[in-house]
Design a protein around this motif. Structure first.
Motif, PDB file in Angstrom:
ATOM      1  N   ALA A 194       0.810  -1.369   0.379  1.00  0.00           N
ATOM      2  CA  ALA A 194       0.087  -0.092   0.038  1.00  0.00           C
ATOM      3  C   ALA A 194       0.521   1.181  -0.183  1.00  0.00           C
ATOM      4  N   HIS A 195       1.753   1.171   0.505  1.00  0.00           N
ATOM      5  CA  HIS A 195       2.972   2.402   0.832  1.00  0.00           C
ATOM      6  C   HIS A 195       4.167   2.440   0.153  1.00  0.00           C
ATOM      7  N   TYR A 196       4.712   1.179  -0.437  1.00  0.00           N
ATOM      8  CA  TYR A 196       6.041   0.960  -0.323  1.00  0.00           C
ATOM      9  C   TYR A 196       5.410  -0.084  -1.626  1.00  0.00           C
ATOM     10  N   ILE A 197       7.154   0.346  -2.485  1.00  0.00           N
ATOM     11  CA  ILE A 197       7.698  -0.261  -3.354  1.00  0.00           C
ATOM     12  C   ILE A 197       9.051  -1.723  -3.703  1.00  0.00           C
ATOM     13  N   VAL A 198       9.079  -2.280  -3.477  1.00  0.00           N
ATOM     14  CA  VAL A 198      10.361  -2.263  -3.285  1.00  0.00           C
ATOM     15  C   VAL A 198      11.175  -3.721  -4.259  1.00  0.00           C
ATOM     16  N   VAL A 199      12.164  -3.281  -4.543  1.00  0.00           N
ATOM     17  CA  VAL A 199      12.757  -3.967  -5.352  1.00  0.00           C
ATOM     18  C   VAL A 199      13.696  -4.356  -4.682  1.00  0.00           C
ATOM     19  N   SER A 200      13.647  -5.900  -4.817  1.00  0.00           N
ATOM     20  CA  SER A 200      14.932  -6.878  -4.432  1.00  0.00           C
ATOM     21  C   SER A 200      15.069  -8.186  -5.450  1.00  0.00           C
ATOM     22  N   ASN A 201      15.881  -8.244  -5.159  1.00  0.00           N
ATOM     23  CA  ASN A 201      16.396  -9.870  -5.767  1.00  0.00           C
ATOM     24  C   ASN A 201      16.615 -10.799  -4.335  1.00  0.00           C
ATOM     25  N   ALA A 202      16.028 -11.025  -4.322  1.00  0.00           N
ATOM     26  CA  ALA A 202      15.546 -11.612  -2.241  1.00  0.00           C
ATOM     27  C   ALA A 202      14.664 -12.862  -2.934  1.00  0.00           C
ATOM     28  N   ASP A 203      14.377 -14.211  -1.629  1.00  0.00           N
ATOM     29  CA  ASP A 203      13.432 -15.114  -1.897  1.00  0.00           C
ATOM     30  C   ASP A 203      12.108 -14.296  -2.294  1.00  0.00           C
ATOM     31  N   ASP A 204      11.189 -14.297  -3.108  1.00  0.00           N
ATOM     32  CA  ASP A 204       9.534 -13.898  -2.907  1.00  0.00           C
ATOM     33  C   ASP A 204       8.502 -14.355  -1.173  1.00  0.00           C
ATOM     34  N   ALA A 205       8.880 -15.087  -0.695  1.00  0.00           N
ATOM     35  CA  ALA A 205       8.626 -15.083   0.919  1.00  0.00           C
ATOM     36  C   ALA A 205       9.050 -14.351   1.918  1.00  0.00           C
ATOM     37  N   PHE A 206      10.487 -14.019   1.300  1.00  0.00           N
ATOM     38  CA  PHE A 206      11.377 -13.185   2.524  1.00  0.00           C
ATOM     39  C   PHE A 206      11.281 -11.369   2.177  1.00  0.00           C
ATOM     40  N   VAL A 207      11.150 -10.972   0.374  1.00  0.00           N
ATOM     41  CA  VAL A 207      10.177  -9.575   0.288  1.00  0.00           C
ATOM     42  C   VAL A 207       9.046  -9.390   0.976  1.00  0.00           C
ATOM     43  N   GLU A 208       8.091 -11.041   0.478  1.00  0.00           N
ATOM     44  CA  GLU A 208       6.978 -10.319   1.453  1.00  0.00           C
ATOM     45  C   GLU A 208       6.765  -9.963   2.390  1.00  0.00           C
ATOM     46  N   TYR A 209       7.456 -10.372   3.436  1.00  0.00           N
ATOM     47  CA  TYR A 209       7.822 -10.868   4.481  1.00  0.00           C
ATOM     48  C   TYR A 209       8.436  -9.309   5.158  1.00  0.00           C
ATOM     49  N   CYS A 210       9.055  -8.789   4.764  1.00  0.00           N
ATOM     50  CA  CYS A 210       9.625  -7.667   4.856  1.00  0.00           C
ATOM     51  C   CYS A 210       9.166  -6.579   4.379  1.00  0.00           C
ATOM     52  N   SER A 211       8.067  -6.934   3.580  1.00  0.00           N
ATOM     53  CA  SER A 211       7.421  -5.751   3.004  1.00  0.00           C
ATOM     54  C   SER A 211       5.966  -5.228   3.867  1.00  0.00           C
ATOM     55  N   SER A 212       5.375  -6.318   4.470  1.00  0.00           N
ATOM     56  CA  SER A 212       4.668  -6.471   5.892  1.00  0.00           C
ATOM     57  C   SER A 212       5.556  -5.737   6.596  1.00  0.00           C
ATOM     58  N   LEU A 213       6.437  -5.651   7.087  1.00  0.00           N
ATOM     59  CA  LEU A 213       7.109  -4.706   8.276  1.00  0.00           C
ATOM     60  C   LEU A 213       7.455  -3.601   7.901  1.00  0.00           C
ATOM     61  N   PHE A 214       6.973  -3.211   7.130  1.00  0.00           N
ATOM     62  CA  PHE A 214       7.501  -2.330   6.609  1.00  0.00           C
ATOM     63  C   PHE A 214       6.487  -1.770   6.009  1.00  0.00           C
ATOM     64  N   GLU A 215       5.122  -2.132   5.933  1.00  0.00           N
ATOM     65  CA  GLU A 215       3.392  -1.866   6.867  1.00  0.00           C
ATOM     66  C   GLU A 215       2.933  -1.605   7.722  1.00  0.00           C
ATOM     67  N   LYS A 216       3.736  -2.261   8.607  1.00  0.00           N
ATOM     68  CA  LYS A 216       3.115  -1.692   9.525  1.00  0.00           C
ATOM     69  C   LYS A 216       4.248  -1.054  10.581  1.00  0.00           C
ATOM     70  N   LEU A 217       5.296  -0.468  10.258  1.00  0.00           N
ATOM     71  CA  LEU A 217       6.328   0.039  11.025  1.00  0.00           C
ATOM     72  C   LEU A 217       5.455   1.697  10.204  1.00  0.00           C
ATOM     73  N   TYR A 218       5.479   2.466   9.029  1.00  0.00           N
ATOM     74  CA  TYR A 218       4.446   2.676   8.134  1.00  0.00           C
ATOM     75  C   TYR A 218       2.790   2.854   8.808  1.00  0.00           C
ATOM     76  N   LYS A 219       2.118   2.273   9.809  1.00  0.00           N
ATOM     77  CA  LYS A 219       1.102   2.280  10.474  1.00  0.00           C
ATOM     78  C   LYS A 219       0.982   3.203  11.928  1.00  0.00           C
ATOM     79  N   GLY A 220       1.959   2.234  12.654  1.00  0.00           N
ATOM     80  CA  GLY A 220       2.224   2.114  13.814  1.00  0.00           C
ATOM     81  C   GLY A 220       3.196   4.128  13.567  1.00  0.00           C
ATOM     82  N   PHE A 221       3.748   4.390  13.145  1.00  0.00           N
ATOM     83  CA  PHE A 221       4.085   6.065  13.007  1.00  0.00           C
ATOM     84  C   PHE A 221       3.098   6.557  13.188  1.00  0.00           C
ATOM     85  N   TYR A 222       2.597   6.692  11.515  1.00  0.00           N
ATOM     86  CA  TYR A 222       1.408   8.038  11.341  1.00  0.00           C
ATOM     87  C   TYR A 222       0.138   7.585  13.086  1.00  0.00           C
TER      88      TYR A 222
END
Length: 157
Positions: free
Chosen positions: A105-133
């Motif tokens: 919703a708030h990030y575009i992640v460009v990575s060469n890591a495993d898809d599951a890891f990228v999705e996990y990290c992206s979800s952490l970014f979203e949680k941080l964003y929502k918590g910050f706001y």
């Protein structure tokens, strides 16, 4: 008796001049770490020695030393911010074909890591964003929405 309106005309004139100056685009050609770059953007800070802090049209902030600058031009046209598709295509081109794009919703992640890891990290970014706001909203402080990549459409893949 002093008339406070006598200062209004110079101030009003200054208000019309400043926006055009602040929006003017700088085009800088420079070299860092043996790589040549041609970047357009808005200067954020210019040091006395000629160094430059430049916000590029893709949102990246460059710190450019005076001895790295080969050419610098300014025009009156406003900075043309890259579209989401252009910014992602440029990033993938620079990084290589091994990199994939994942959008939240708030990030575009460009990575060469495993898809599951990228999705996990992206979800952490979203949680941080929502918590910050949420923290600032609960403390009655309205934060502006981020300029990049807010507003990027879904499906930039």
């Amino acid at each position: 008796m002093n008339n406070p309106l006598k200062y209004l005309s110079p101030c009003a004139s200054l208000l019309f001049v400043l926006p055009s100056y602040l929006c003017a685009a700088d085009h800088v050609v420079f070299t860092q770490n043996g790589q040549r770059y041609e970047v357009s953007g808005k200067p954020l800070v210019e040091a006395q020695d000629g160094g430059l802090l430049l916000k590029a049209n893709d949102g990246q902030i460059w710190t450019i030393q005076p001895d790295e600058i080969h050419d610098r031009k300014q025009d009156d046209a406003p900075v043309q911010v890259l579209s989401p598709q252009e910014a992602v295509a440029d990033l993938v081109e620079r990084l290589g074909a091994d990199f994939k794009v994942h959008q939240t919703a708030h990030y575009i992640v460009v990575s060469n890591a495993d898809d599951a890891f990228v999705e996990y990290c992206s979800s952490l970014f979203e949680k941080l964003y929502k918590g910050f706001y949420a923290f600032w909203k609960n403390n009655r402080w309205d934060l502006p929405q981020p300029e990049y990549p807010a507003g990027w459409p879904n499906g930039v893949r």
